[in-house]
Every structure is written in C-alpha cells, then in structure tokens.
Scaffold this motif. Structure first.
Motif, PDB file in Angstrom:
ATOM      1  N   ALA A 867      40.684  21.358  34.534  1.00  0.00           N
ATOM      2  CA  ALA A 867      40.666  21.888  35.895  1.00  0.00           C
ATOM      3  C   ALA A 867      39.609  21.219  36.754  1.00  0.00           C
ATOM      4  N   LEU A 868      38.434  20.865  36.132  1.00  0.00           N
ATOM      5  CA  LEU A 868      37.327  20.309  36.904  1.00  0.00           C
ATOM      6  C   LEU A 868      37.219  18.787  36.789  1.00  0.00           C
ATOM      7  N   PHE A 869      38.160  18.191  36.035  1.00  0.00           N
ATOM      8  CA  PHE A 869      38.154  16.727  35.853  1.00  0.00           C
ATOM      9  C   PHE A 869      36.837  16.244  35.241  1.00  0.00           C
ATOM     10  N   ILE A 870      36.391  16.913  34.218  1.00  0.00           N
ATOM     11  CA  ILE A 870      35.203  16.502  33.463  1.00  0.00           C
ATOM     12  C   ILE A 870      35.567  16.530  31.990  1.00  0.00           C
ATOM     13  N   SER A 871      34.649  16.010  31.157  1.00  0.00           N
ATOM     14  CA  SER A 871      34.948  15.968  29.725  1.00  0.00           C
ATOM     15  C   SER A 871      34.650  17.315  29.080  1.00  0.00           C
ATOM     16  N   ALA A 872      35.251  17.520  27.907  1.00  0.00           N
ATOM     17  CA  ALA A 872      35.009  18.754  27.158  1.00  0.00           C
ATOM     18  C   ALA A 872      33.543  18.855  26.744  1.00  0.00           C
ATOM     19  N   LYS A 873      32.903  17.725  26.443  1.00  0.00           N
ATOM     20  CA  LYS A 873      31.483  17.755  26.059  1.00  0.00           C
ATOM     21  C   LYS A 873      30.614  18.210  27.224  1.00  0.00           C
ATOM     22  N   THR A 874      30.984  17.775  28.443  1.00  0.00           N
ATOM     23  CA  THR A 874      30.230  18.224  29.618  1.00  0.00           C
ATOM     24  C   THR A 874      30.359  19.734  29.793  1.00  0.00           C
ATOM     25  N   VAL A 875      31.545  20.254  29.536  1.00  0.00           N
ATOM     26  CA  VAL A 875      31.746  21.702  29.619  1.00  0.00           C
ATOM     27  C   VAL A 875      30.854  22.401  28.602  1.00  0.00           C
ATOM     28  N   GLU A 876      30.800  21.867  27.345  1.00  0.00           N
ATOM     29  CA  GLU A 876      29.971  22.484  26.309  1.00  0.00           C
ATOM     30  C   GLU A 876      28.494  22.481  26.706  1.00  0.00           C
ATOM     31  N   ALA A 877      28.044  21.360  27.302  1.00  0.00           N
ATOM     32  CA  ALA A 877      26.648  21.280  27.735  1.00  0.00           C
ATOM     33  C   ALA A 877      26.356  22.296  28.825  1.00  0.00           C
ATOM     34  N   ASN A 878      27.295  22.439  29.765  1.00  0.00           N
ATOM     35  CA  ASN A 878      27.127  23.438  30.829  1.00  0.00           C
ATOM     36  C   ASN A 878      27.087  24.849  30.265  1.00  0.00           C
ATOM     37  N   MET A 879      27.924  25.109  29.290  1.00  0.00           N
ATOM     38  CA  MET A 879      27.966  26.452  28.697  1.00  0.00           C
ATOM     39  C   MET A 879      26.637  26.776  28.012  1.00  0.00           C
TER      40      MET A 879
END
Length: 902
Positions: A867-879
């Motif tokens: 949805a945000l056009f970013i990588s899954a790893k970036t999502v994990e870091a944000n979480m």
C-alpha cells in the motif's frame, strides 16, 4: 361479578376490556347489563349499544347507537372532517363536505372517547358483537387498538363451541388487557332461584330437574319453559317450538306486528302500523297485549323483543312467502334508501328492475355516507339477484378496495375484466386491478396492466392522467426512474390541459420527487404550485400529496426543519382521518428526518409507532419498512444487536417478495454498524450489494447514496482508495450541480481521507475544513462531529495537539449529547491517543503514523508494504520504532491505542 368489578377498577387507571361469551340465552346480556350498572354506580360515563341480527347489514348501525346520546359539545369540538363523518353516520344534514369513510368515523369516535375520559372514565359497551355490521366492526376495532385513557370495553359474543370466534379482530393495545369470560350453564339451584324469582312461585324439584335437563342449564330456555308449564303437558324442545307456543293464540294482526318488529333493526309503533296497514292506536293496542305476555317491551314509541331469541324465532318461524310479503310492505314504509333496498331485495327471489335500481341508489347513498363496505354489499346483492354487469362489478370492486378488502375486490372484479369491452370502462377496471396489484407489491404486474389501460383511456383525459400517475408510481417502485419520470411528465401535461387543480397538484408532486430520484433535483416553484393547489380534504394517496413530496425532497436537500413542518401537516391529517396506512408513511419518514437531525429519542419513538402501525396493517411490505427505520434508529444509538436483527429481518422479508429497493436502507444500516465498530472488512461485505451497483445509481441524494461515506471510509482504511475515487468524484460533481450541502460535506470529508492515506496531510486538512464549512449549512450534527474526528486526526499528524484535542472534544460532546455511544468511544480514544502520559515520547513520524494506522486496521506487513510502496523490511523497522515509542508489545495493544479509524 368478580370479573366485572376487576375490569371497572382497572379501567379507572388504564384501558381494560371484558368479553362475555357463551351460547344464546345463557345469560350474557344479563351480566352485561349488570356490568353497565356497576360502572354507572362507580362514576363511569356509559356508551352502550345492542347489535341486532336484523341490522347486521345496516352501515354504522351500532356506531350510531353509541354516538346518539353523546353531548353535542363533545361533537362540536371535533375537526371538520370528523364532524361531517359523524353527521353522516347519525343521518343528519351534513351540508356537503369532504369525503369520509370508516377510518374517519373511527378517528372521530376515538376523539370523542378521549375527550370524555378526561373528566370521567368511560365504558364502551356492545351486546352481541356477532351481529355488528362491517363498518361498525372496523370502527370498534380501530378504537379498541388505540385506547389509551381511562376506558373500559365491555362486550358480549354469542359463541358456538363448534365454530371459531367471530371476534378475532378485537384487540386492545396491551394483549393482556382483554379478559374473556365463558358464561356457563346455570346449576340446578341457580335455575330454581331464577324461576322462582321470575314467575313468583316455586316449582317442584322433579319439574325443575326436567327443565334443567331439556334446557341444558340455559336460563332463557329454562324460564320460557317454566312459564309454559301450567298449560303445556310436554316441554318445548326447540326454539321454534317454544316461540310458536308463546304466540299460537295471538290473532293474525298481532302476529303480523311481531313479524314486522322482527324484520327491522329499530321498530317503532308508527313503522309497524304502516307496514301492517293499521293506525298507530290500533297497533298500540295489539302490542300491549303481546307485551303482557313478556314477549316485547314498549318504551315510548319504540318496540323491543325481551330477548333476541324470541325475535329470531318469530322471524324464522314464519314461512318464506310470508316473510317476503312483510319485507315488501316494509320497503314501502321505510324512508332510508339503504333500508328500502334491502327490504325490496329480501322481498324478491328473482331479478326485478325496480329492485336493482333501488340497490344501486342505496349503494350510492351508502358510499356518500362513507360506508364503502355497505355499498359493496348492496351491489353484490344486486349481482346475485340477476343484475350481473361489468359496470356493477367494477363499482363493487372499487368499494371493496376502498373498504380494505382487496381480495374480495379482486374476486368481484375478475369476471368483469373477462367481458368488458375496450374503452373507458375497461380502463377504469384495469386501473382498479393495478391498485390491487400495487397493494400486493406486484409492481411489474401493475405496470403491465396500466400500460393496457393507457390504450383504453385515450378518449378520456382525466382517466388518462390518473392512469399515467399510477403507472409512474409502479415504475418508480421497480427502480425504473427514467420511465417513471416520462409517465409523470405526461400526467402533468394532461392535468394542466384539463385545469383540474387537485389532479395537477398530484401530478406535479409526483414529478418533483421523481426528478430528485432521477438525479435532477427538484423545481421549487413547481413544488410550491403543487402545495398551493393541494386540496387538504381530498382523499388522495399519500405518495401523491404535495406535502409528502415537499417533506421528502426538502429533507434530501438538508432543509430538515422545513421537511419536519410538512410532515406535521401530514400527521395531523392522518390523525383526523384515522388513516393507518398513511400514518405508517408519516412515521417512517419522520424517523429518517429525526435521525438526520440527530434527535434519536424522537426517531426511536417514531420508529416504534411505525412498528405498531405496520402490525395493525399487516403484510410483509409494511413490516419491512417499519423494521428498517427501527433498525436505523437503534444503529445510531449503539444498539448493535437490535440494529442488526431488524436490518437482517427487513432484508430477508424484502427478498421474500422480490422487492430489492426495500432492502437498500437496511443494507446501509448493517454497513454503518460495522463502520461504527471499526470492522471495515465486514462493512464492505455488508455494503457490497450497493457498492457493486454504484455506477448504476440514479442519483446521489442521501436517500439513495447514504452508504457512500461508510463505504469510502472502509475502502480507505483497507488501502483500496482507487475504488473510493468514483464515489467521491460523483458526490462532488452532483453536489456542485445541485448545491447539495450533504453531498459536498461528505465528498470533502471523503476526499480528506484519501489525501491523508496518500500522505498529503495539508491537502487532507484543507478538505476537512471545507467539509466543516458545508456542515455549517446542514443541520446534521452527527455528520459534523464525524468530520471533526477526521480533522482532529489530521491536526494531530501535523503536531497541532492542542487544536486536535479541542476538535476531538467538541466531537465527543456532540456524540454524547446525541446519545451515540460507539462514536463517543471513538472520540475518547482519539483524545487519549493525542494526550499521552507525561515523560513518554509518543510522537510518531508521518511515515510511522501511517504504518501504525494501517497495522491497527488489521493489514499484514506485506499488505502495508504494498500500500505504501516500501519494502517489508522497512515496515518491520517502522513497527519496532512504533512499539518502542508507544510502550506496547503487540498489534492488539496497537489496535487499542490507535482506536477505530475514520
């Protein structure tokens, strides 16, 4: 007497009823009279009537008896239409006036009773309900269901153990308020006491036992047998035998007088004299001899049998030719057309032009008196006597339809349609058939029939205009708004040419509501013309009344106070005319208007009234729309289970009789409830039947597009913003074109959600503020508060904590004032999220905020990344950062901290 005392005591506080039932002669009337005397002794005002078999076909016979002795001041205070109706029932000169029917009479009687009950409790007493005429039965049923004050209903019914009750129609508002008492046969001791007190001496026990055995404990039979015991060696074993023994030695003139008295509803000395060819003095002399035998009673100039069984015995004990001769004589003696025609009909066993003309004239007189059921019955009698013609059947069917017996109307009409030739008469018949189909919600069948009717009404502009009007209604109820619009415009054209104001008003009103439903808005000048030409006294179906159209289209335009004013006019008219079906319409639309205004208490009250009227009317259609609005009112007040139950039941009922349009609003209710709970996936499942057909939506007025804000919020929350775009764009376009504040406000709020999801918080805030500016023109406080939730979220994302808190707080106060707990909880969650505890840094970056919002909605890391056009790893870091800043360890805690999203 114990039951009588209980009912009288209860009625001093609230409505109560007593039904005494039992076989003929068992003593019901004696107990009924005792109840009336007890009520009078207790300070009650008593309205009483005794229905007689001879008058069971006379329209309003029993109602007229109930109203005859009412204080004229109580009648003078009635609304005009009700005064006219009462005057017609009492056969007084009404000097014209609006059309009336049994509904208006019932409303008048209820008004009179409620007025009297303010000063003293009231008893409505009717003996022998089984002989009520159809009009009186309808009136009494209406009144009984609506009794609210200090009123007692005391009635009797002759009951045959092998036959069903004839009073299944009789209900009070509370099911337990009506007490049924079965009057049982008298015991041997009771019979002995009765006989001794009445004949003045005691009979031997063996004789009493014989009487008890033959009479079966029936006090009337027992007493008559005891009176004959001195002269008869054997006891009579049938009613006919008993009566014949009582009158066998009377001369022919006396017997004729008795037969005449048994053949009319309200015999007088003068009437009996005229029917038998005697002068009043001679008739008085004859009747006094009969009275001395205890067969009749004379009060003033009125003559009554001491018991109905005696009247019945006299009548059916006479031969058929003798009865016919008496009815012929009575036809010459009576004045009222209805009675004259009935006597003529009973005097003949074959077709007679004079009798048929009398029945036609009587039917017209009954119609003019507001007694359509009586008019229909007279015409049916003419048909049975050899006067079967298409015209008579069409008139009879029309009267049956107006009286509410739609099945009988169809039964009478069907043979006429098989033989009536093309032309105006066939057009009228087809119009009536279409009305029956519309009542049954068979709109496609109605449209087909009306299409044929158009071809048969070309030579009669008035019939043609009315046919087009009805056709537009049938088409609209199938969702064929464009076709309906054409039919309505043609109806207006013909009505304008004719220059008939009432018809033009109906056609204009129909046209304006269809313009709005077709997406074209409405013409205010045309609407005002319809209002100016409307005849408030005309009996017009409520969908075609100008005030009805005004209430609807003004509500859709956001002019809710004006809409409420028009609805008040409609309500008053319904109250005055006792119009149940119309009152259901008023309650349904009142509920919607109250919900939109944020007056949920009033909405709940109107919805409950809708349910009550739907139950009284019967049928799936009535119940569907009543359940729909009750479910809607429950949804806004957070009653989740009740709202879903009503909405689901309404959808299922709509499906049962193939009426998809009626399922639209309950579907919207389900979607709104799911959004209120933050369950966006379920919301989209609920709304799928509407969202999938959005591109075919004829308009985006709130009545049709009320689901759009919930659908858009759910779509944005689940990252499906592209699907929301067409809905928002359509609302924006139509809102600007029609200047609809609701469309513009909702479109701007939805645009803010989409912009926020894309990360353009500044643009989103601008749209939210634009939405609030539109809300300033719109008296819908709930929608404004809902927009404030969105604005507060945007202010928080821009680190404007103070402003966000103030915005959320104002929204919370609105939700609490309105009584909307689910949305108040959402506002509190937003306030808590904004005002974090001191010492904890919970400021998320815009990127973290967006990830947190999507995660709290239930999306997986992979979905968020897409949805945000970013990588899954970036999502994990944000979480990881989000969990640290918020001091939480799981997505469940994140969902609670983030709260439901808007």
């Amino acid at each position: 007497m114990h039951s009588i005392s209980e009912i009288v005591s209860a009625a001093a506080q609230r409505p109560a009823g007593l039904l005494l039932e039992g076989e003929a002669g068992i003593g019901k009337t004696t107990l009924w009279l005792a109840a009336l005397q007890h009520a009078r002794d207790s300070g009650f005002t008593v309205m009483s009537a005794r229905a007689w078999e001879a008058e069971s076909k006379l329209a309003y016979g029993t109602v007229a008896d109930l109203l005859t002795d009412i204080d004229t001041d109580a009648l003078a205070s009635l609304p005009q239409v009700q005064r006219v109706a009462v005057n017609r029932v009492l056969m007084r000169d009404d000097a014209g006036g609006p059309e009336t029917d049994q509904h208006v009479v019932a409303a008048a009687m209820l008004s009179v009773i409620e007025t009297m009950a303010v000063d003293n409790p009231v008893v409505i007493a009717v003996d022998d309900l089984q002989w009520l005429d159809a009009c009186s039965r309808d009136v009494l049923a209406f009144v009984a269901r609506r009794l609210r004050g200090r009123v007692a209903l005391v009635v009797t019914e002759r009951a045959d153990p092998e036959q069903p009750s004839t009073t299944s129609w009789l209900h009070l508002a509370r099911p337990d308020a009506l007490t049924r008492v079965r009057v049982s046969p008298m015991t041997l001791g009771g019979l002995h006491e009765l006989i001794s007190s009445r004949i003045g001496r005691s009979l031997p026990r063996p004789t009493i036992m014989r009487i008890a055995d033959v009479s079966g404990g029936n006090p009337f039979y027992a007493l008559e047998m005891a009176r004959a015991i001195d002269t008869e060696p054997d006891l009579p074993r049938t009613l006919a035998e008993l009566v014949q023994r009582r009158i066998t030695d009377l001369d022919d003139d006396a017997n004729d007088a008795l037969l005449a008295a048994a053949s009319v509803a309200d015999p007088t000395v003068e009437l009996l004299a005229a029917a038998t060819g005697n002068d009043p003095d001679r008739m008085t002399e004859l009747l006094e001899e009969v009275e001395s035998r205890g067969i009749i009673e004379i009060t003033g100039n009125r003559v009554h049998f001491t018991h109905q069984l005696l009247a019945r015995g006299v009548y059916f004990g006479a031969s058929a030719p003798r009865r016919r001769r008496m009815h012929r004589a009575l036809a010459e003696a009576v004045v009222q057309p209805e009675l004259k025609a009935r006597h003529l009909a009973l005097a003949s066993s074959r077709s007679d032009p004079e009798i048929l003309r009398s029945l036609d004239d009587a039917a017209e007189a009954a119609r003019a008196r507001g007694a359509p059921s009586a008019a229909a019955e007279l015409l049916d009698l003419a048909i049975k006597l050899g006067g079967d013609s298409p015209s008579r059947r069409i008139r009879s069917g029309s009267h049956h339809f107006r009286a509410g017996d739609h099945d009988k109307a169809h039964e009478v009409l069907a043979p006429a349609l098989e033989v009536v030739r093309p032309g105006m008469l066939r057009a009228i018949a087809l119009g009536l058939l279409a009305g029956i189909y519309i009542y049954r919600r068979s709109f496609a069948d109605a449209a087909d029939v009306l299409t044929e009717a158009l071809a048969n009404s070309e030579d009669n502009p008035a019939v043609l205009a009315q046919t087009l009007l009805t056709l537009s209604f049938a088409q609209a109820n199938q969702g064929q708004y464009e076709q309906a619009l054409v039919s309505a415009q043609n109806a207006v054209n013909h009505a304008e040419i004719l220059g008939i104001d009432m018809l033009t008003s109906q056609a204009l009103a129909d046209l304006e509501v269809l313009k709005a439903l077709s997406g074209n808005g409405f013409d205010e000048d045309s609407l005002n013309r319809a209002l100016a030409m409307e005849d408030p006294d005309a009996d017009v179906p409520i969908p075609f009344r100008a005030h009805s159209t005004a209430a609807q289209v003004l509500a859709w335009a956001g002019r809710l106070d004006e809409a409420r004013g028009h609805m008040a006019v409609l309500r008053q008219r319904c109250v005055e005319r006792g119009a149940d079906g119309d009152m259901l319409f008023v309650c349904v639309w009142s509920t919607l208007i109250h919900v939109w205004r944020g007056d949920y208490a009033a909405a709940a009250g109107a919805a409950d009234d809708a349910i009550q009227h739907a139950e009284q009317i019967g049928g799936d259609h009535s119940l569907v729309i009543a359940l729909t609005v009750r479910g809607l009112a429950a949804a806004y007040t957070g009653q989740v289970d009740a709202a879903r139950a009503d909405a689901t039941a309404a959808i299922e009922a709509a499906e049962r009789f193939s009426a998809p349009l009626l399922a639209e609003w309950p579907i919207m209710t389900l979607g709104f409830v799911s959004v209120s709970l933050g369950d966006y996936e379920q919301a989209l499942k609920d709304l799928e039947p509407l969202t999938s057909d959005f591109d075919r939506l004829p308009c985006t007025e709130i009545i049709k597009a009320g689901f759009v804000p919930d659908a858009v919020e759910a779509l944005v929350a689940l990252g499906r913003t592209a699907e929301a775009e067409p809905m928002i764009a359509t609302l924006e376009r139509n809102g600007r074109r029609l200047d609809r504040s609701w469309m513009l406000a909702i479109a701007a709020r939805c645009r803010a959600l989409v912009a926020a999801a894309a990360g353009d918080v500044a643009a989103a805030e601008k749209s939210a503020l634009q939405a609030l500016a539109e809300h300033d023109r719109l008296a819908m406080p709930f929608e404004r508060a809902r927009t404030q939730l969105v604005l507060g979220q945007l202010q928080r994302r821009r680190r404007q904590k103070q402003s966000a808190t103030e915005t959320f707080t104002e929204a919370l106060q609105t939700f609490e004032r309105l009584g909307s707990p689910l949305w108040a909880n959402r506002a509190r969650a937003e306030i808590e999220r904004t005002n974090v505890a001191p010492g904890r840094s919970a400021e998320l970056t815009p990127g973290e905020q967006r990830v947190a919002e999507l995660a709290s909605s239930g999306m997986t890391n992979r979905d968020i990344a897409a949805a945000l056009f970013i990588s899954a790893k970036t999502v994990e870091a944000n979480m990881t950062q989000i969990y640290r800043k918020l001091g939480i360890r799981s997505r469940a805690e994140l969902g609670r901290r983030m709260g439901p999203r808007t």
